[in-house]
Enzyme design. Structure first.
Site, PDB file in Angstrom:
ATOM      1  N   SER A 147       0.827  -1.218   0.000  1.00  0.00           N
ATOM      2  CA  SER A 147       0.000   0.000   0.000  1.00  0.00           C
ATOM      3  C   SER A 147       0.859   1.265   0.000  1.00  0.00           C
ATOM      4  O   SER A 147       1.822   1.384   0.766  1.00  0.00           O
ATOM      5  CB  SER A 147      -0.909   0.022   1.233  1.00  0.00           C
ATOM      6  N   LEU A 148       0.480   2.215  -0.848  1.00  0.00           N
ATOM      7  CA  LEU A 148       1.187   3.499  -0.909  1.00  0.00           C
ATOM      8  C   LEU A 148       0.492   4.543  -0.035  1.00  0.00           C
ATOM      9  O   LEU A 148       0.975   5.661   0.108  1.00  0.00           O
ATOM     10  CB  LEU A 148       1.244   3.999  -2.355  1.00  0.00           C
ATOM     11  N   SER A 149      -0.647   4.173   0.543  1.00  0.00           N
ATOM     12  CA  SER A 149      -1.413   5.146   1.328  1.00  0.00           C
ATOM     13  C   SER A 149      -0.626   5.721   2.505  1.00  0.00           C
ATOM     14  O   SER A 149      -0.678   6.937   2.736  1.00  0.00           O
ATOM     15  CB  SER A 149      -2.721   4.523   1.814  1.00  0.00           C
ATOM     16  N   THR A 209      -8.940  -1.541   2.071  1.00  0.00           N
ATOM     17  CA  THR A 209      -8.627  -2.023   0.730  1.00  0.00           C
ATOM     18  C   THR A 209      -8.940  -3.517   0.652  1.00  0.00           C
ATOM     19  O   THR A 209      -9.540  -4.089   1.580  1.00  0.00           O
ATOM     20  CB  THR A 209      -7.177  -1.637   0.340  1.00  0.00           C
ATOM     21  N   LYS A 230     -13.623  -4.247   1.433  1.00  0.00           N
ATOM     22  CA  LYS A 230     -14.462  -3.082   1.107  1.00  0.00           C
ATOM     23  C   LYS A 230     -15.959  -3.382   1.189  1.00  0.00           C
ATOM     24  O   LYS A 230     -16.753  -2.485   1.451  1.00  0.00           O
ATOM     25  CB  LYS A 230     -14.124  -2.553  -0.292  1.00  0.00           C
ATOM     26  N   ASN A 277     -14.522   2.724   1.330  1.00  0.00           N
ATOM     27  CA  ASN A 277     -13.055   2.721   1.484  1.00  0.00           C
ATOM     28  C   ASN A 277     -12.588   3.654   2.590  1.00  0.00           C
ATOM     29  O   ASN A 277     -11.397   3.716   2.870  1.00  0.00           O
ATOM     30  CB  ASN A 277     -12.363   3.092   0.163  1.00  0.00           C
ATOM     31  N   ASP A 280     -13.572   6.586  -3.722  1.00  0.00           N
ATOM     32  CA  ASP A 280     -13.003   6.143  -5.013  1.00  0.00           C
ATOM     33  C   ASP A 280     -13.724   6.807  -6.192  1.00  0.00           C
ATOM     34  O   ASP A 280     -13.111   7.070  -7.225  1.00  0.00           O
ATOM     35  CB  ASP A 280     -13.116   4.618  -5.166  1.00  0.00           C
ATOM     36  N   ALA A 300     -13.084  -2.145  -8.085  1.00  0.00           N
ATOM     37  CA  ALA A 300     -12.834  -0.803  -8.630  1.00  0.00           C
ATOM     38  C   ALA A 300     -13.814  -0.496  -9.762  1.00  0.00           C
ATOM     39  O   ALA A 300     -14.216   0.664  -9.948  1.00  0.00           O
ATOM     40  CB  ALA A 300     -11.396  -0.706  -9.130  1.00  0.00           C
ATOM     41  N   TYR A 349      -1.381   2.609 -11.596  1.00  0.00           N
ATOM     42  CA  TYR A 349      -0.490   3.779 -11.534  1.00  0.00           C
ATOM     43  C   TYR A 349       0.976   3.375 -11.593  1.00  0.00           C
ATOM     44  O   TYR A 349       1.851   4.231 -11.631  1.00  0.00           O
ATOM     45  CB  TYR A 349      -0.766   4.616 -10.267  1.00  0.00           C
TER      46      TYR A 349
HETATM   47  P1  NAP Z   1     -10.656  -6.886  -8.131  1.00  0.00           P
HETATM   48  O1  NAP Z   1     -11.852  -6.609  -7.299  1.00  0.00           O
HETATM   49  O2  NAP Z   1      -9.869  -8.117  -7.900  1.00  0.00           O
HETATM   50  O3  NAP Z   1     -11.159  -6.872  -9.672  1.00  0.00           O
HETATM   51  C1  NAP Z   1     -10.296  -7.147 -10.749  1.00  0.00           C
HETATM   52  C2  NAP Z   1     -11.122  -7.403 -12.004  1.00  0.00           C
HETATM   53  O4  NAP Z   1     -10.209  -7.680 -13.058  1.00  0.00           O
HETATM   54  C3  NAP Z   1     -12.072  -8.592 -11.904  1.00  0.00           C
HETATM   55  O5  NAP Z   1     -13.211  -8.352 -12.672  1.00  0.00           O
HETATM   56  C4  NAP Z   1     -11.250  -9.713 -12.527  1.00  0.00           C
HETATM   57  O6  NAP Z   1     -12.038 -10.727 -13.100  1.00  0.00           O
HETATM   58  C5  NAP Z   1     -10.539  -8.957 -13.616  1.00  0.00           C
HETATM   59  N1  NAP Z   1      -9.307  -9.629 -14.029  1.00  0.00           N
HETATM   60  C6  NAP Z   1      -8.227  -9.907 -13.258  1.00  0.00           C
HETATM   61  N2  NAP Z   1      -7.282 -10.537 -13.985  1.00  0.00           N
HETATM   62  C7  NAP Z   1      -7.795 -10.674 -15.240  1.00  0.00           C
HETATM   63  C8  NAP Z   1      -7.325 -11.269 -16.429  1.00  0.00           C
HETATM   64  N3  NAP Z   1      -6.104 -11.825 -16.507  1.00  0.00           N
HETATM   65  N4  NAP Z   1      -8.116 -11.256 -17.539  1.00  0.00           N
HETATM   66  C9  NAP Z   1      -9.344 -10.698 -17.485  1.00  0.00           C
HETATM   67  N5  NAP Z   1      -9.859 -10.118 -16.361  1.00  0.00           N
HETATM   68  C10 NAP Z   1      -9.093 -10.101 -15.258  1.00  0.00           C
HETATM   69  O7  NAP Z   1      -9.595  -5.693  -8.022  1.00  0.00           O
HETATM   70  P2  NAP Z   1      -9.920  -4.131  -7.908  1.00  0.00           P
HETATM   71  O8  NAP Z   1      -9.923  -3.707  -6.493  1.00  0.00           O
HETATM   72  O9  NAP Z   1     -11.124  -3.845  -8.714  1.00  0.00           O
HETATM   73  O10 NAP Z   1      -8.606  -3.487  -8.565  1.00  0.00           O
HETATM   74  C11 NAP Z   1      -8.386  -3.633  -9.936  1.00  0.00           C
HETATM   75  C12 NAP Z   1      -7.223  -2.745 -10.393  1.00  0.00           C
HETATM   76  O11 NAP Z   1      -7.535  -1.378 -10.155  1.00  0.00           O
HETATM   77  C13 NAP Z   1      -5.903  -3.022  -9.668  1.00  0.00           C
HETATM   78  O12 NAP Z   1      -4.865  -2.896 -10.608  1.00  0.00           O
HETATM   79  C14 NAP Z   1      -5.832  -1.907  -8.650  1.00  0.00           C
HETATM   80  O13 NAP Z   1      -4.503  -1.581  -8.300  1.00  0.00           O
HETATM   81  C15 NAP Z   1      -6.484  -0.775  -9.422  1.00  0.00           C
HETATM   82  N6  NAP Z   1      -7.078   0.239  -8.538  1.00  0.00           N
HETATM   83  C16 NAP Z   1      -6.571   1.504  -8.606  1.00  0.00           C
HETATM   84  C17 NAP Z   1      -7.129   2.478  -7.808  1.00  0.00           C
HETATM   85  C18 NAP Z   1      -6.577   3.876  -7.879  1.00  0.00           C
HETATM   86  O14 NAP Z   1      -6.844   4.660  -6.975  1.00  0.00           O
HETATM   87  N7  NAP Z   1      -5.859   4.217  -8.921  1.00  0.00           N
HETATM   88  C19 NAP Z   1      -8.189   2.199  -6.935  1.00  0.00           C
HETATM   89  C20 NAP Z   1      -8.683   0.884  -6.914  1.00  0.00           C
HETATM   90  C21 NAP Z   1      -8.111  -0.092  -7.719  1.00  0.00           C
HETATM   91  P3  NAP Z   1     -12.675 -11.899 -12.182  1.00  0.00           P
HETATM   92  O15 NAP Z   1     -13.659 -11.219 -11.276  1.00  0.00           O
HETATM   93  O16 NAP Z   1     -13.290 -12.795 -13.171  1.00  0.00           O
HETATM   94  O17 NAP Z   1     -11.530 -12.492 -11.425  1.00  0.00           O
END
Ligand code: NAP
Length: 286
Positions: free
Chosen positions: A19-21, A66, A70, A91, A106, A134, A229
């Site tokens: 976490s970078l928070s 996180t 959540k 969050n 978010d 997300a 990021y």
């Molecule tokens: P999550 O709940 O695990 O959701 C990830 C999604 O991506 C799921 O729908 C998953 O599918 C899909 N996925 C994962 N690997 C895949 C693959 N190889 N091929 C196709 N689909 C794939 O995670 P999250 O919390 O939403 O986070 C997702 C991304 O957003 C991460 O990279 C995170 O660092 C980033 N994020 C950034 C911020 C920000 O502030 N910039 C905030 C939140 C999240 P399944 O459900 O089928 O497994």
């Protein structure tokens, strides 16, 4: 300096070491000269309730949440903001006289770089890659923008159906679901394309949710937004830039959701610049 009066803030998750928070929150707290400290807490799913009860016992002032808590934390809260209820995930949590209140920052974090573009979004087709946690904030953000259509692409038909049904109650949510096989048909019509999957995240920086053929289907004026990021740009953003797209990485969302949370806890404005600079410096040093 930590004193006997130092107030505690933190973030819970599992894993949490990445976490970078803590970096950006402690930088902003130091800049304000306040007697707070923000700590990472590794909390396993089975111990969530004990952790939250413990936080009440030690008078923790507030915390971020996180993966994977959540949604799981919702039954442990006494009050959830309307945006938190709409998304079904929070969050940011803070202590009140009655227990714990929570919201989701978010969505405002996601919207911040888009609002800066000052567009009329009413004719926009948004294509959202992924349907995890997300993606829920992204879809809620696209609904707030007033997008004409929101196309969500996922790999698990059952999860997609569940995702779709969860939005049925939202006012006029024009959400449709697709499997990845349909992506080439969606891409030429995408005005806003958001990657919410972790594909392309460090260390797998050579990966992209778009194949080279997919990328050829991109409209030249698409806005490509990657929630990742690190690295910046990702392969996905590079593909989009090569076709003339506007590219937005996930750093600003991270900073803005964090700043919004810190302002809730401290009840005063915080320096977004200080938070952004601390993260950029950290990511450069990695
Ligand atoms: P999550 O709940 O695990 O959701 C990830 C999604 O991506 C799921 O729908 C998953 O599918 C899909 N996925 C994962 N690997 C895949 C693959 N190889 N091929 C196709 N689909 C794939 O995670 P999250 O919390 O939403 O986070 C997702 C991304 O957003 C991460 O990279 C995170 O660092 C980033 N994020 C950034 C911020 C920000 O502030 N910039 C905030 C939140 C999240 P399944 O459900 O089928 O497994």
């Amino acid at each position: 300096m930590i004193t006997g009066k130092t107030k505690l803030l933190g973030v819970i998750g599992s894993p949490i070491a990445h976490s970078l928070s803590p970096i950006m929150h402690n930088a902003a707290i130091a800049h304000l000269g306040l007697d707070y400290v923000y700590l990472p807490f590794l909390v396993e799913p089975a111990l969530l309730k004990q952790a939250i009860d413990g936080f009440a016992a030690i008078d923790l002032h507030g915390f971020n949440i996180t993966i994977p808590h959540k949604q799981a934390i919702l039954p442990l809260l006494t009050e959830i903001s309307s945006i938190g209820q709409t998304i079904g995930a929070v969050n940011t949590v803070w202590r009140t006289e009655n227990g714990w209140s929570a919201t989701n920052t978010d969505v405002s974090g996601f919207l911040h770089p888009l609002s800066a573009l000052k567009r009329d979004w009413s004719q926009t087709t948004a294509v959202v890659l992924g349907n995890g946690g997300a993606a829920r904030a992204v879809v809620a953000g696209c609904i707030q923008l007033g997008c004409a259509a929101i196309q969500v692409v996922g790999r698990d038909a059952q999860k997609l159906e569940h995702f779709l049904h969860s939005w049925m109650a939202s006012l006029a949510a024009n959400v449709q679901i697709h499997t990845w096989a349909n992506l080439p048909n969606l891409l030429p019509h995408a005005d806003l394309l958001v990657n919410t999957t972790p594909i392309g995240m460090s260390p797998h920086i050579e990966r992209s949710p778009l194949s080279a053929q997919d990328a050829d289907h991109l409209a030249p004026n698409v806005i490509a937004y990657d929630l990742i990021y690190n690295p910046s740009p990702t392969m996905f953003l590079q593909q989009a830039r090569d076709r003339g797209a506007i590219a937005i990485d996930g750093l600003e969302m991270l900073v803005q959701q964090g700043a919004a949370a810190l302002e809730i806890w401290l009840q005063q404005p915080v320096s977004v610049d200080v938070m952004r600079r601390s993260l950029k410096q950290h990511l450069r040093l990695q």
